[in-house]
Design a protein around this motif. Sequence first.
Motif, PDB file in Angstrom:
ATOM      1  N   THR A   1       0.823  -1.223   0.000  1.00  0.00           N
ATOM      2  CA  THR A   1       0.000   0.000   0.000  1.00  0.00           C
ATOM      3  C   THR A   1       0.855   1.271   0.000  1.00  0.00           C
ATOM      4  OG1 THR A   1      -0.117  -0.245   2.383  1.00  0.00           O
ATOM      5  CG2 THR A   1      -1.991  -1.046   1.120  1.00  0.00           C
TER       6      THR A   1
ATOM      7  N   ASN B   1       2.494   3.237   1.525  1.00  0.00           N
ATOM      8  CA  ASN B   1       2.833   3.835   2.823  1.00  0.00           C
ATOM      9  C   ASN B   1       3.679   5.097   2.731  1.00  0.00           C
ATOM     10  OD1 ASN B   1       1.335   2.217   4.481  1.00  0.00           O
ATOM     11  ND2 ASN B   1       2.955   0.709   4.764  1.00  0.00           N
ATOM     12  N   LEU B   2       3.252   5.993   1.853  1.00  0.00           N
ATOM     13  CA  LEU B   2       3.872   7.322   1.836  1.00  0.00           C
ATOM     14  C   LEU B   2       3.071   8.207   2.785  1.00  0.00           C
ATOM     15  CD1 LEU B   2       4.305   7.701  -2.018  1.00  0.00           C
ATOM     16  CD2 LEU B   2       6.035   6.979  -0.371  1.00  0.00           C
ATOM     17  N   LEU B   3       3.673   9.281   3.263  1.00  0.00           N
ATOM     18  CA  LEU B   3       2.914  10.220   4.101  1.00  0.00           C
ATOM     19  C   LEU B   3       2.225  11.220   3.175  1.00  0.00           C
ATOM     20  CD1 LEU B   3       5.352  10.801   7.104  1.00  0.00           C
ATOM     21  CD2 LEU B   3       3.461   9.196   6.869  1.00  0.00           C
TER      22      LEU B   3
ATOM     23  N   ARG C   1       0.648  13.918   3.363  1.00  0.00           N
ATOM     24  CA  ARG C   1       0.676  15.367   3.542  1.00  0.00           C
ATOM     25  C   ARG C   1       2.023  15.972   3.203  1.00  0.00           C
ATOM     26  NH1 ARG C   1      -3.477  15.186   7.458  1.00  0.00           N
ATOM     27  NH2 ARG C   1      -5.317  14.784   6.232  1.00  0.00           N
ATOM     28  N   LEU C   2       3.034  15.121   3.102  1.00  0.00           N
ATOM     29  CA  LEU C   2       4.371  15.637   2.773  1.00  0.00           C
ATOM     30  C   LEU C   2       4.599  15.517   1.279  1.00  0.00           C
ATOM     31  CD1 LEU C   2       6.602  14.070   5.593  1.00  0.00           C
ATOM     32  CD2 LEU C   2       5.219  16.147   5.634  1.00  0.00           C
TER      33      LEU C   2
END
Lengths: 233, 393
Positions: free
Chosen positions: A91, A93-95, A97-98
């Motif tokens: 999935t 799994n990046l953030l 909002r950044l």
Amino acid sequence: MITVKQLTKVYQSGKISFPALKEVSVAIEKGEFVAVMGPSGSGKSTFLNVLGCLDRPTSGSYFLENSEVSLLNEDELARVRNQKIGFVFQTFNLLPRLNILRNVELPMIYAGAPAKERRQRAQEVLNQVGLLEWAGHRPPEISGGERQRVAIARALVNQPAVILADEPTGNLDSHASTEVMTIFKKLHRQGTTIVLVTHEQEIAAYARRILFFRDGQLIKEEITSVPPEVNNQ
Amino acid sequence: MSLIEGLRLALESLWVNKMRSSLTILGVVIGIAAVITVVAVGQGGQAVLMAELQKIGTNIFAIYVNWQEGEPLGKHDFTFQDIAVIKELVPEITYLAPTYYIPAVARGPKDKKPAQVIGTEADYAQVANVKVVRGRFLSQGTGTTRAVAVLDQALAGEIFGRLDPVGKRVTINNRPAQVIGLTKEESGFLGIQTSKRIYVPLNFAQDISGQRLIQQLEGMAANQEKISAAMAKAVKVLERRHNAKDRYKAISLEEQMKIAGKITGIITLIIGAVAGISLLVGGIGVMNIMLVSVTERTREIGIRLALGARRKDVLKQFLIEAVVLCLAGGLLGVVIGAGGSMLVARLAKWPPLISFGTVLIAFAFSVAIGIFFGLYPAGRAAKMNPIEALRQE
Ligand SMILES: Nc1ncnc2c1ncn2[C@@H]1O[C@H](COP(=O)(O)OP(=O)(O)OP(=O)(O)O)[C@@H](O)[C@H]1O
Ligand SMILES: [Mg+2]
């Protein structure tokens, strides 16, 4: 480079204990590209999580670059995850909002690298996966395939000993899958060690060796014949 | 991970939830603003009290009868003789006047107004620093009951209108008196508007009230150093003359002011404590939102842990977020509190006192609240199991 012996993982939930890994022994050499296959629930993810120091084995030994991982404390494990392991998840799994550059920089922040060096290195790996021009955008603005390439860039940024990918193409269409796998193939050619979990035969075919799991046991190993279309490129 | 990096991570996260962040700090803002206002106004009041004391003088005192229960009233009352003897025997005392205060209604040709009648004699002008602007003040040695009055200029204006009151008749509680002088308008004590004053001879005041009584002796010592001796000697003279022990008490204005100062200090403390409770509530609000935030960002925490964040890095990140929130609240609170105390000060007519120390303490308090109420949520975040955290949607 990776040697596990009699690796066992038992999950305890209340009175019920469930063995997710049963005495798995295997060695993975530097520069190898290994695929892990098996039915759902066979312990593939558990195996990868133990290799990635996200989880501790119940028993057995695990040597990573000649150091016994089970002897390390929490902070040292975090350091191993940071320096020696590059995770790629199904999935992404990046953030969200950044921005992408900042996402790729993240492991270097925890490594304590200075800002300028971080930026340079993050741009370098983004260029490697062909997404440098997206550096200022945020993950929701790009496609799934592109997000997974960003995740690969992030996994590479600290020059880890091994890339661990858990079904990296599981959420991608075939076109995006091919793009992602092309990158893995390229990385393999450059000498990166890769362990990749997959359900798909075509994806496993990119690897040189396939480990088959069933009911928490390593039941079979197979050396792949080099597929002609992969070889030709 | 450096502090600067941690700060940047925290600001990034807070900025993402701008609306929530600002609502979260509201409690802290209100709490700090309330504390700042209360302390500033209280300290301003103290300062005014002290300034007032300097203006009136540190060498003023009063003597009163320390009446004991069971004794007949009037047994130890002051006499005019007492005053004369004290002045004779105590060289430290330069002025000494008898006083009798009566609330009354003054009627002039134009209007009637409530007023404070003070029955006294000439020395009182020195003791109470009364400034005569027209005509003259009362004369000394008032054995007479001459019906004369000296009016506060402002009161005279109100009841006489444009007429010149000097030489005219004023009615005090239905008793006519002739106006002989006007005094400079009283600004009131601590800016609190009191009834305007009318000075009359002591005997006339006794006539108005129908009681032969001297309530207090009010005096002035030669200087501040001599005031203790002046008061002690005067009391001794009175005790000898009336053959009574412990029946006379002298108190300096300075002591009275100090008591008043102590009382305002205690009031400030109590109100400040109430304001402090709102700060506490603000802190609990921050903790609440931080807990929600930690739960919501479980997956983010899992990702960070997988990428090599140590538990203390996660702890630090959330703790910094809480502290930054509270500090921002503190900053805004100080600004609003400063505005609030200026407003209150303007209404109360005294200068607000926002000392550097108060501001510093407010900030230190914000940080402490951030750490105190941030520690638990941050600890929750740091204790997460990375695999389970990553599995979270
Ligand atoms: N925390 C846990 N507690 C209890 N059981 C667990 C836990 N994590 C995994 N398991 C069990 O361990 C077994 C192996 O799980 P694992 O995730 O490794 O399988 P997998 O091969 O990756 O399956 P899939 O192909 O579906 O991803 C499963 O039966 C799973 O239910
Ligand atoms: Mg799995």
